[in-house]
Design a protein around this motif. Structure first.
Motif, mmCIF file in Angstrom:
data_model
loop_
_atom_site.group_PDB
_atom_site.id
_atom_site.type_symbol
_atom_site.label_atom_id
_atom_site.label_comp_id
_atom_site.label_asym_id
_atom_site.label_seq_id
_atom_site.Cartn_x
_atom_site.Cartn_y
_atom_site.Cartn_z
ATOM 1 N N THR A 51 17.199 -43.739 20.362
ATOM 2 C CA THR A 51 17.161 -43.042 21.662
ATOM 3 C C THR A 51 16.666 -43.936 22.802
ATOM 4 O O THR A 51 17.416 -44.284 23.708
ATOM 5 C CB THR A 51 16.301 -41.763 21.591
ATOM 6 O OG1 THR A 51 16.706 -40.986 20.464
ATOM 7 C CG2 THR A 51 16.439 -40.949 22.858
ATOM 8 N N ASN A 76 16.896 -38.086 13.021
ATOM 9 C CA ASN A 76 18.289 -37.714 12.794
ATOM 10 C C ASN A 76 18.459 -37.116 11.403
ATOM 11 O O ASN A 76 18.022 -37.714 10.413
ATOM 12 C CB ASN A 76 19.196 -38.940 12.933
ATOM 13 C CG ASN A 76 19.163 -39.530 14.329
ATOM 14 O OD1 ASN A 76 18.514 -40.534 14.570
ATOM 15 N ND2 ASN A 76 19.846 -38.903 15.257
ATOM 16 N N SER A 89 13.775 -41.145 16.729
ATOM 17 C CA SER A 89 14.626 -42.152 16.092
ATOM 18 C C SER A 89 15.554 -42.738 17.145
ATOM 19 O O SER A 89 16.278 -42.006 17.825
ATOM 20 C CB SER A 89 15.445 -41.506 14.974
ATOM 21 O OG SER A 89 16.397 -42.424 14.461
#
Length: 569
Positions: free
Chosen positions: A160, A487, A158
């Motif tokens: 990054t 996350n 997710s």
């Protein structure tokens, strides 16, 4: 604390009224004389120094009690609860049991997240003889191969890594190589870095529709941008005579605002969001405004659920009360400005909204620049100057810096400049169109999966999903085992995905949808089964009522990351 001043006002008013009556004054003087006699009789058996020490001690106790009861940086009830927990935790039996539980929890975290890989070794002493160029590169390659990690370049994480295209990587590394030793702290030595930074800031001001007075600074990331903005509002509060300036933030706002309160001794009041829309509760925000409030905060979008707050309504509240209004665009700062041009509906959220006084936006996220850059923008230079630090009396000369850092990497400024030149307006619009289109396709498919629901109505590239039929942390564990790194959110428990350019590559979104669907179908065969793995640990952490215990666990987790050794399991 209005009631405190109201109490003192009534006390003073009553004393003033009584003082106007002669008979009352005579009676008061008589009572004082009698009190003096009684006090002298009580103090007669004691030495003068004893009376002085007892009086001083009593004054100190009363002063501390007053400070505790009437502090303005935090409400009384949370402080009472924290003090109560602190007393309970200090009991030997309780303290030992809690510490044992924390140690056990951290050991499980170390086993799950920091266990040594086969062949992994730590160098704890600097080599006596330096390595050659080729030896260093070989060591780095071996380190990557042995330690491993999530395959982020394939889009299994997710956010990054927001755009790791070979072309952009080659460009930014080539530019950084040219400017690796530059530092904007010395604009006379590196004038081209100063020029690049000024241009990046102006580009961002234009993107966010700033007026002729709008301006900004480059920072190291979203947290520093937010810290700088909150310092500005703190200084405004000090100028107005406010001892503990207060900012009011939605419960969904980034933790960097809480960090700003911690660093700058500001009161941070979190107000709830509407459970269905996940937007801030405007009534609660309006009700929380006090004489100490210096700024209201909104997000476009907020990190947890990708929801855009009611920017125009919050700005109106700020104008009505004569206070600042910050819009946090750190996550979506290079998505939401381009949505209209990309063909998506987006209400005004930037400097076009009267009352918006500052905006933070990360160039190192959807701006696609290398990590370590962000921009904080203000409506005018008078606001920006309050973030500066100046020491005119230092023996080393007059020292001044615009942000927290003194020296800053000019190579990152140059790489950001190069990235934005490479992308251009058309590149950002095209990237936004791809990212938002894929996001909406994923949302459409997730809404079809029985047992799942989407939190709120996300508009951009970020969303969160949860379940009312099973523990959502079971799903996070299942997806982790399939290679995904997502996350995990709390209050309520949910899973969040920030869609990037990497997710728009062929097959990535389809794989995510398929993995979520298949994992959910498997879980629904036994929805009440116990959660295992990392999801179980995260879920149990949420059930701990004392925030100080969670803080100790978090600090221990950070400590684990700094250990130059790893246990083998």
């Amino acid at each position: 604390m209005r009631w405190k001043w109201f109490f003192f006002f009534l006390l003073a008013l009553g004393a003033g009224v009584l003082w106007q009556k002669p008979d009352v004054r005579k009676e008061l003087f008589r009572e004082i004389q009698q009190a003096r006699v009684v006090f002298n009789e009580l103090a007669e058996p004691y030495e003068p120094w004893q009376v002085i020490f007892v009086s001083a001690g009593l004054a100190l106790v009363l002063s501390s009690l007053y400070s505790f009861l009437f502090r303005e940086d935090e409400r009384l009830w949370p402080r009472l609860k924290r003090a109560g927990f602190r007393v309970v935790r200090s009991l030997p039996l309780v303290r030992g049991k809690i510490q044992n539980e924390i140690d056990d929890y951290l050991q499980k975290l170390e086993k799950s997240s920091f266990a040594a890989k086969p062949g992994e070794k730590f160098r704890v002493v600097l080599p006596e003889k330096g390595f050659s160029h080729s030896e260093v590169l070989q060591e780095i390659t071996a380190l990557q191969n042995v330690v491993g990690g999530v395959d982020w370049e394939k889009g299994w994480v997710s956010g990054t890594a927001y755009n790791c295209s070979p072309e952009l990587t080659a460009l930014t590394t080539a530019v950084y190589r040219k400017f690796a030793w530059t530092n904007p702290l010395h604009p006379d030595v590196f004038p081209y870095i100063r020029k690049m930074e000024a241009e990046v800031i102006q580009w961002c001001v234009n993107i966010f529709n700033g007026g002729k007075d709008a301006c900004g600074s480059m920072t190291s990331g979203g947290t520093e941008s937010i810290l700088m903005a909150m310092r500005v509002y703190r200084e405004i509060g000090y100028e107005r005579g406010i001892e503990y300036p207060e900012i009011i933030v939605p419960a969904s706002a980034h933790s960097a605002f809480k960090k700003a309160g911690d660093y700058f001794r500001m009161k941070v009041t979190r107000v709830p969001v509407y459970p269905r829309t996940r937007q801030v509760n405007l009534g609660a925000m309006a009700g929380a405004i006090s004489k100490n409030t210096v700024a209201l905060v909104s997000s476009a979008p907020q990190f947890p659920h990708g929801i855009v707050d009611q920017i125009q309504e919050i700005a109106q509240l700020a104008r009505k009360n004569g206070i600042g209004m910050h819009v946090d665009c750190c996550l979506g700062g290079f998505i939401v400005p381009f949505m209209e041009k990309a063909g998506f509906e987006m209400e005004p959220f930037d400097f076009r909204v009267k009352g918006v006084t500052s905006i933070s936006a990360d160039t190192h996220k959807y701006g696609y620049a290398p990590k370590g850059t962000s921009v904080i923008m203000y409506a005018n230079k008078e606001l920006r100057q309050r973030q500066y630090f100046v020491d005119p009396m230092w023996q080393g000369g007059i020292y001044a810096s615009p942000t927290i850092a003194g020296s800053r990497p000019g190579g990152l400024i140059a790489a950001t400049w190069a990235t934005m030149m490479y992308m251009g307006m058309d590149g950002y619009v095209d990237a936004t169109r791809k990212v938002v289109s894929v996001t909406r396709r994923i949302l459409k498919e997730l809404r079809k999966i029985p047992g799942l629901y989407i939190l709120g109505s996300p508009k951009g590239s970020v969303f969160a999903f949860s379940s009312k039929e099973f523990d959502i942390f079971r799903l996070s564990t299942e997806l982790m085992e399939k290679g995904w790194n997502l996350n995990i959110l709390q209050h309520p428990g949910s899973i969040h995905l920030a869609v990037t350019v990497v997710h728009t590559r062929e097959g990535v979104a389809d794989r995510f949808i398929t993995d979520v669907r298949e994992s959910t179908e498997e879980i629904l065969k036994n929805p009440k089964a116990a959660t295992t793995g990392v999801g179980a640990m995260y879920g149990s952490a949420q059930s701990i009522p004392d925030g100080s215990i969670l803080a100790d666990i978090a600090k221990g987790f950070i400590d684990l990351g700094y250990k130059a050794s790893r246990p083998s399991y």
